[in-house]
Enzyme design. Structure first.
Site, PDB file in Angstrom:
ATOM      1  N   HIS A 172      44.154  49.149  40.360  1.00  0.00           N
ATOM      2  CA  HIS A 172      42.804  49.007  40.944  1.00  0.00           C
ATOM      3  C   HIS A 172      42.946  48.644  42.428  1.00  0.00           C
ATOM      4  CE1 HIS A 172      38.816  47.386  41.571  1.00  0.00           C
ATOM      5  NE2 HIS A 172      38.498  47.326  40.297  1.00  0.00           N
ATOM      6  N   GLU A 276      41.181  54.020  42.817  1.00  0.00           N
ATOM      7  CA  GLU A 276      42.010  53.519  41.730  1.00  0.00           C
ATOM      8  C   GLU A 276      42.635  54.678  40.952  1.00  0.00           C
ATOM      9  OE1 GLU A 276      39.444  50.793  39.518  1.00  0.00           O
ATOM     10  OE2 GLU A 276      38.168  50.660  41.277  1.00  0.00           O
TER      11      GLU A 276
HETATM   12  C1  BG6 Z   1      35.708  48.903  39.333  1.00  0.00           C
HETATM   13  C2  BG6 Z   1      34.569  49.225  38.403  1.00  0.00           C
HETATM   14  O1  BG6 Z   1      36.851  49.524  38.869  1.00  0.00           O
HETATM   15  O2  BG6 Z   1      35.916  47.484  39.336  1.00  0.00           O
HETATM   16  C3  BG6 Z   1      33.327  48.453  38.850  1.00  0.00           C
HETATM   17  O3  BG6 Z   1      34.340  50.626  38.400  1.00  0.00           O
HETATM   18  C4  BG6 Z   1      33.618  46.963  38.918  1.00  0.00           C
HETATM   19  O4  BG6 Z   1      32.257  48.729  37.964  1.00  0.00           O
HETATM   20  C5  BG6 Z   1      34.811  46.749  39.817  1.00  0.00           C
HETATM   21  O5  BG6 Z   1      32.475  46.292  39.417  1.00  0.00           O
HETATM   22  C6  BG6 Z   1      35.242  45.282  39.958  1.00  0.00           C
HETATM   23  O6  BG6 Z   1      35.467  44.722  38.723  1.00  0.00           O
HETATM   24  P1  BG6 Z   1      35.821  43.194  38.584  1.00  0.00           P
HETATM   25  O7  BG6 Z   1      35.882  42.936  37.105  1.00  0.00           O
HETATM   26  O8  BG6 Z   1      37.153  42.997  39.250  1.00  0.00           O
HETATM   27  O9  BG6 Z   1      34.732  42.426  39.289  1.00  0.00           O
END
Ligand code: BG6
Length: 304
Positions: A172, A276
């Site tokens: 991510h 990602e």
């Molecule tokens: C992304 C998702 O990968 O991660 C989003 O598509 C999400 O919907 C974002 O808001 C952040 O996620 P987190 O759990 O780290 O706040």
């Protein structure tokens, strides 16, 4: 599970002039790499890469200025490892978003100084750190990080049990950009995506991606390289991948980032974009007993 401490890690895996482990006051350990090619820091919690900065260049990876390593909490920024599911769990809404791998302690399994001056460090997610209620499968998971002029990351899942299982996953990655107005993302032209901000409607990408409002898209069946063209920093970030069939592009924009409260300022969202490399939705991966799956990404940078 007890954490490997910095002193022991330095003895076993430290590399003079390249790799050192440090311990935060709360006990969490960070692997710090400084070689001729780049600077990099990776927390053992989550095997979470926090920074990567090639020598004489601006950081490639964005980390929120208010990010603090806290036990059991994922950092905002860097490269969270989403595993063994991506986003909300398919059936259990109380399971953690993006899986548990990003908030548990990983262990260091290997380190190596490579002939070209790069440094490689391998993290392993011990079975004992996987909550059995959420993940009753026997497997071996590694995150292999290679820090050179380019950054390489390989997330390997090996099925060591006797039944097949399915995983969703993502590296991510939060990229540092000059300003959201000055970037465009290429490589996904014509691809189909699920639009999370429009009730998961399935759409087709027309042209390159520009960001002028909240973007949260899961591009499916996309194996090609993506490029972030940054006219402000006059650079191009190249994301080349193997073993990844989904690509997620995310920028929360102002309202959501303010609500999240960990972007550092109301304008924090402008200096980041997530691209990602994933396997999610219809691209989840089935791994047979004795088989392994590897998601491999190389991040590089060139000046425009
Ligand atoms: C992304 C998702 O990968 O991660 C989003 O598509 C999400 O919907 C974002 O808001 C952040 O996620 P987190 O759990 O780290 O706040």
């Amino acid at each position: 599970m007890s954490q490997q401490d910095a002193a022991t890690l330095n003895q076993r895996f430290g590399i003079a002039g390249q790799l050192e482990f440090t311990q935060e006051t709360n006990g969490l350990v960070v692997a710090r790499i400084a070689n001729t090619h780049a600077l990099c820091a990776i927390a053992l919690q989550g095997a979470h890469l926090m920074t990567f900065q090639p020598t004489h260049e601006q950081p490639l990876i964005w980390l929120s200025p208010v990010a603090r390593l806290v036990p059991g909490k994922s950092l905002r920024g860097g490269v969270p490892v989403c595993w063994p599911w991506f986003g909300t769990h398919a059936s259990e809404s109380n399971f953690p978003a993006h899986g548990f791998a990003r908030t548990v302690l990983w262990q260091v399994a290997e380190s190596a100084a490579l002939p070209d001056g790069s440094t490689r460090i391998t993290f392993e997610l011990p079975q004992s750190a996987m909550p059995a209620m959420q993940w009753p499968h026997a497997c071996r998971v590694r995150n292999v990080v290679t820090v050179g002029k380019m950054l390489g990351m390989e997330l390997v899942t090996e099925n060591v049990g006797d039944a097949a299982f399915e995983i969703g996953e993502a590296l991510h990655t939060y990229f540092a950009i000059s300003d959201v107005d000055k970037v465009r993302i290429t490589g996904l032209e014509g691809a189909e995506y699920l639009d999370k901000v429009d009730d998961w409607q399935r759409k087709t990408q027309a042209g390159s991606i520009s960001i002028a409002s909240e973007v949260d898209r899961l591009y499916v069946n996309t194996e090609t390289e993506c490029v972030i063209e940054d006219a402000g920093l006059k650079r191009r970030i190249r994301i080349a991948k193997r073993g990844s069939r989904s690509t997620v592009v995310w920028n929360p924009w102002i309202e959501k980032s303010v609500k999240m409260g960990d972007f550092g300022s109301d304008t924090g969202y402008r200096s980041m974009v997530c691209v990602e490399s994933a396997n999610a939705a219809e691209n989840v991966v089935n791994i047979a007993p004795g088989a392994a799956h590897a998601l491999h990404v190389v991040y590089s940078m060139e000046r425009l």
